[in-house]
Scaffold this motif. Structure first.
Motif, PDB file in Angstrom:
ATOM      1  N   GLU A 190      46.065  10.504   7.124  1.00  0.00           N
ATOM      2  CA  GLU A 190      45.891  11.617   7.597  1.00  0.00           C
ATOM      3  C   GLU A 190      44.453  12.272   7.642  1.00  0.00           C
ATOM      4  OE1 GLU A 190      47.959  14.551   5.250  1.00  0.00           O
ATOM      5  OE2 GLU A 190      47.780  16.052   6.580  1.00  0.00           O
ATOM      6  N   VAL A 191      43.989  12.772   8.590  1.00  0.00           N
ATOM      7  CA  VAL A 191      42.570  13.233   8.399  1.00  0.00           C
ATOM      8  C   VAL A 191      42.702  14.703   8.282  1.00  0.00           C
ATOM      9  CG1 VAL A 191      40.445  13.710   9.929  1.00  0.00           C
ATOM     10  CG2 VAL A 191      41.860  11.751  10.312  1.00  0.00           C
ATOM     11  N   VAL A 192      41.960  15.211   7.448  1.00  0.00           N
ATOM     12  CA  VAL A 192      42.127  16.597   6.805  1.00  0.00           C
ATOM     13  C   VAL A 192      40.804  17.238   6.856  1.00  0.00           C
ATOM     14  CG1 VAL A 192      43.832  16.112   5.519  1.00  0.00           C
ATOM     15  CG2 VAL A 192      41.757  15.948   4.431  1.00  0.00           C
ATOM     16  N   ALA A 193      40.782  18.704   6.809  1.00  0.00           N
ATOM     17  CA  ALA A 193      39.539  19.312   6.653  1.00  0.00           C
ATOM     18  C   ALA A 193      39.175  19.212   5.002  1.00  0.00           C
ATOM     19  CB  ALA A 193      39.758  20.753   7.170  1.00  0.00           C
ATOM     20  N   CYS A 194      38.180  19.912   4.907  1.00  0.00           N
ATOM     21  CA  CYS A 194      37.502  20.033   3.449  1.00  0.00           C
ATOM     22  C   CYS A 194      38.602  19.711   2.215  1.00  0.00           C
ATOM     23  CB  CYS A 194      36.803  21.176   3.295  1.00  0.00           C
ATOM     24  SG  CYS A 194      35.882  21.231   1.528  1.00  0.00           S
ATOM     25  N   ILE A 195      38.609  18.897   1.237  1.00  0.00           N
ATOM     26  CA  ILE A 195      39.410  18.847   0.154  1.00  0.00           C
ATOM     27  C   ILE A 195      38.730  18.809  -1.025  1.00  0.00           C
ATOM     28  CG2 ILE A 195      41.178  17.217   1.137  1.00  0.00           C
ATOM     29  CD1 ILE A 195      39.760  14.751   0.109  1.00  0.00           C
ATOM     30  N   GLY A 196      37.868  19.992  -0.819  1.00  0.00           N
ATOM     31  CA  GLY A 196      37.096  20.639  -1.939  1.00  0.00           C
ATOM     32  C   GLY A 196      36.308  19.892  -2.844  1.00  0.00           C
ATOM     33  N   ALA A 197      35.619  18.539  -2.421  1.00  0.00           N
ATOM     34  CA  ALA A 197      34.821  17.804  -3.102  1.00  0.00           C
ATOM     35  C   ALA A 197      33.379  17.516  -2.239  1.00  0.00           C
ATOM     36  CB  ALA A 197      35.371  16.773  -3.642  1.00  0.00           C
ATOM     37  N   CYS A 198      32.885  18.838  -1.752  1.00  0.00           N
ATOM     38  CA  CYS A 198      31.767  18.502  -0.616  1.00  0.00           C
ATOM     39  C   CYS A 198      30.674  17.889  -1.345  1.00  0.00           C
ATOM     40  CB  CYS A 198      31.666  19.960  -0.096  1.00  0.00           C
ATOM     41  SG  CYS A 198      32.805  20.755   0.536  1.00  0.00           S
TER      42      CYS A 198
END
Ligand code: FES
Length: 156
Positions: A115-123
């Motif tokens: 799955e391609v997702v938007a930001c997962i919070g570890a930028c």
């Protein structure tokens, strides 16, 4: 264990079931089955005395729930801005190559889904991918093969 029994077992684990239990129950069922099915929503609805259509509406509202079959190892590739700039596309391309699946697909053996997702919070550690609950920060496309092999070995 039969599919129905697995869902019923989860429902039995809730001492007092009320409408507030719905989200945790859906989470447990998804953890157990990998995804939600119409049949599981019917069983939960009977139990909570709620129409399955209502439960479906609620489950589709939260993007943590999925109605698609997932692999035992669900890979999420972050393509948020920071990861995109850090070449997430090349990581994704490598996963496509190694697993021979596209975004939203599951390998034939049911091991991996993508799955391609938007930001997962570890930028700050981009680019990042996650496999189930494990995060792989700062990875390079050349790491992908090894990560997949390691998982396959662990699974044997
Ligand atoms: S953009 Fe990838 S973790 Fe935030």
């Amino acid at each position: 264990m039969l599919f129905m029994d697995r869902v019923n077992k989860i429902l039995e684990s809730y001492q007092k079931v009320n409408r507030d239990s719905l989200i945790p129950i859906l989470q447990d069922v998804q953890d157990e089955l990998g995804y939600l099915t119409d049949e599981s929503l019917e069983i939960i609805g009977d139990h909570l005395k709620l129409p399955a259509s209502k439960i479906y509406g609620l489950a589709t509202f939260y993007n943590q729930f999925t109605f698609k079959s997932r692999g035992k190892y669900h890979m999420r590739v972050c393509d948020g801005s920071a990861c995109h700039l850090a070449h997430s596309a090349s990581i994704l391309k490598q996963i496509h190559k190694q697993l021979n699946i596209r975004d939203g697909e599951t390998t034939r053996d049911g091991m991996f889904s993508l799955e391609v997702v938007a930001c997962i919070g570890a930028c700050g550690q981009s680019p990042v991918i996650a496999v189930n609950d494990d995060f792989y920060p700062g990875i390079k496309s050349s790491d992908v093969k090894g990560i997949i092999e390691e998982i396959r070995i662990k699974h044997q």
